[in-house]
Design a protein around this motif. Structure first.
Motif, PDB file in Angstrom:
ATOM      1  N   TRP A 168       0.820  -1.218   0.000  1.00 18.32           N
ATOM      2  CA  TRP A 168       0.000   0.000   0.000  1.00 18.32           C
ATOM      3  C   TRP A 168       0.855   1.270   0.000  1.00 18.32           C
ATOM      4  O   TRP A 168       0.594   2.225  -0.719  1.00 18.32           O
ATOM      5  N   ASP A 169       1.933   1.260   0.828  1.00 17.15           N
ATOM      6  CA  ASP A 169       2.756   2.466   0.923  1.00 17.15           C
ATOM      7  C   ASP A 169       3.469   2.769  -0.391  1.00 17.15           C
ATOM      8  O   ASP A 169       3.752   3.927  -0.703  1.00 17.15           O
ATOM      9  N   GLN A 181       0.912   4.615  -2.449  1.00 17.18           N
ATOM     10  CA  GLN A 181       0.750   5.981  -1.913  1.00 17.18           C
ATOM     11  C   GLN A 181       1.895   6.894  -2.332  1.00 17.18           C
ATOM     12  O   GLN A 181       1.701   8.056  -2.672  1.00 17.18           O
ATOM     13  N   ARG A 182       3.107   6.334  -2.325  1.00 21.29           N
ATOM     14  CA  ARG A 182       4.284   7.117  -2.719  1.00 21.29           C
ATOM     15  C   ARG A 182       4.165   7.535  -4.192  1.00 21.29           C
ATOM     16  O   ARG A 182       4.403   8.684  -4.549  1.00 21.29           O
TER      17      ARG A 182
END
Ligand code: XMP
Length: 333
Positions: A298-299, A302-303
């Motif tokens: 997920w991160d 997002q990045r």
């Protein structure tokens, strides 16, 4: 017993025998694995009597034309001519909305541009003192392409017209009387990569994801405009760079950022904005006939979202396409 080094030696000997000491060979390159490996093989076999042509169709990725030129000329020492036809392509794409019309235009234009250049190269080749005139045409056909064209109408042939496996060899071989050379026609993709390594092609090039002939034109839904090309390029560049940085590139079969031409509302700072929607797509597959969306952390997503909305002017939303194939296809058009 069969080894890649032995296959390479045999192919080089076979090509030298076929082409003869004076014959010259013409071929189109795209920067993709197949045409690059085929071109390097020809270079090893007959040196500068192989003439490679790269057409800039205006819908390649960010800085890709320059990168491919460096790779082929400097890294691989291939006798390459680059034709910048990007303006003609972008002009002709104006007003075309339908995916198949866009493909048809790009495929047809490519043949026209290539043939005009082939004419000039023939003249240069005749004067070069490198040998007799061009008598052969190189094509990076793989074994799965051979199977697909034998099997009457393969699924991808009926669903989408893949211009780089039709049209050109037919016109060059029957139309211009050139004899076709297909050194990769007994190989699968992973074997072509192995052959590339045996030929000393660097790993990043050998492991490149496939890229469609119509390029980012089929990754901009509907009409292609210069602004959407810029947006698709910048967003794609961010996505692919982050994939590389995260060490995920080789786990993914193909990835790109597409532009949805409908726009959405957002806020940036304290201003209301109205911008395009980016659709990220990344899939894993073994045969490109079926595929699954890649399961990113997920991160990571997002990045990528943060970078795209902040760095690419005109974009206010980022989405990730989780559709598998079927029912989706790998490309969006
Ligand atoms: P699809 O979208 O049919 O894609 O699931 C399967 C594979 O084919 C590539 N592709 C193309 N390649 N010209 C090409 O040279 C085309 O028109 C074209 N359409 C799709 C796609 O990138 C994927 O690798």
């Amino acid at each position: 017993n069969w080894t890649m080094a032995r296959f390479l030696d045999q192919e080089i000997a076979r090509i030298r025998d076929l082409v003869g000491p004076e014959g010259q060979v013409l071929g189109a390159v795209s920067g993709g694995v197949d045409s690059t490996v085929a071109a390097k093989l020809m270079k090893e076999a007959i040196g500068d009597r192989f003439w490679a042509v790269l057409v800039n169709n205006g819908v390649m990725r960010l800085d890709e034309c320059e990168q491919v030129e460096r790779d082929l000329k400097q890294h691989l020492g291939i006798n390459l001519t680059v034709i910048d036809a990007s303006k003609d392509f972008l002009e002709g794409l104006k007003g075309l909305h339908d995916p198949e019309q866009k493909r048809k235009f790009i495929g047809g234009k490519f043949i026209d541009v290539f043939e005009a250049e082939a004419q000039k190269i023939e003249e240069a080749a005749a004067k070069s003192g490198k040998g007799t005139k061009i008598g052969f045409f190189l094509q990076g056909t793989l074994y799965p392409d051979v199977i697909e064209s034998l099997s009457f109408k393969g699924p991808s042939a009926t669903i989408k017209t893949h211009h780089n496996v039709g049209g050109l060899p037919e016109r060059m071989t029957n139309g211009q009387g050139l004899q076709l050379i297909e050194p990769l026609r007994s190989l699968y993709k992973d074997e072509v990569r192995e052959l590339g390594r045996t030929l000393g092609i660097h790993e990043e090039l050998v492991m490149r994801h496939p890229f469609p002939g119509p390029g980012i034109a089929v990754r901009i839904l509907g009409e292609v405009t210069e602004e959407k090309v810029r947006i698709a390029r910048q967003a794609d560049h961010i996505f692919i760079s982050e994939i590389r940085k995260a060490g995920l590139y080789d786990q993914i079969s193909q990835a790109y950022a597409a532009v949805d031409p409908s726009r959405a509302v957002g806020v940036m700072g304290d201003k209301r904005v109205y911008g395009y929607i980016i659709i990220l797509r990344a899939v894993t597959t073994t045969d490109f006939m079926t595929a699954e969306a890649f399961n990113f952390p997920w991160d990571f997503l997002q990045r990528v979202m943060n970078r795209i909305v902040n760095e690419v002017n005109g974009v206010c939303r980022v989405t990730y396409d989780i559709t598998s194939k079927p029912p989706g296809t790998i490309e969006l058009e």
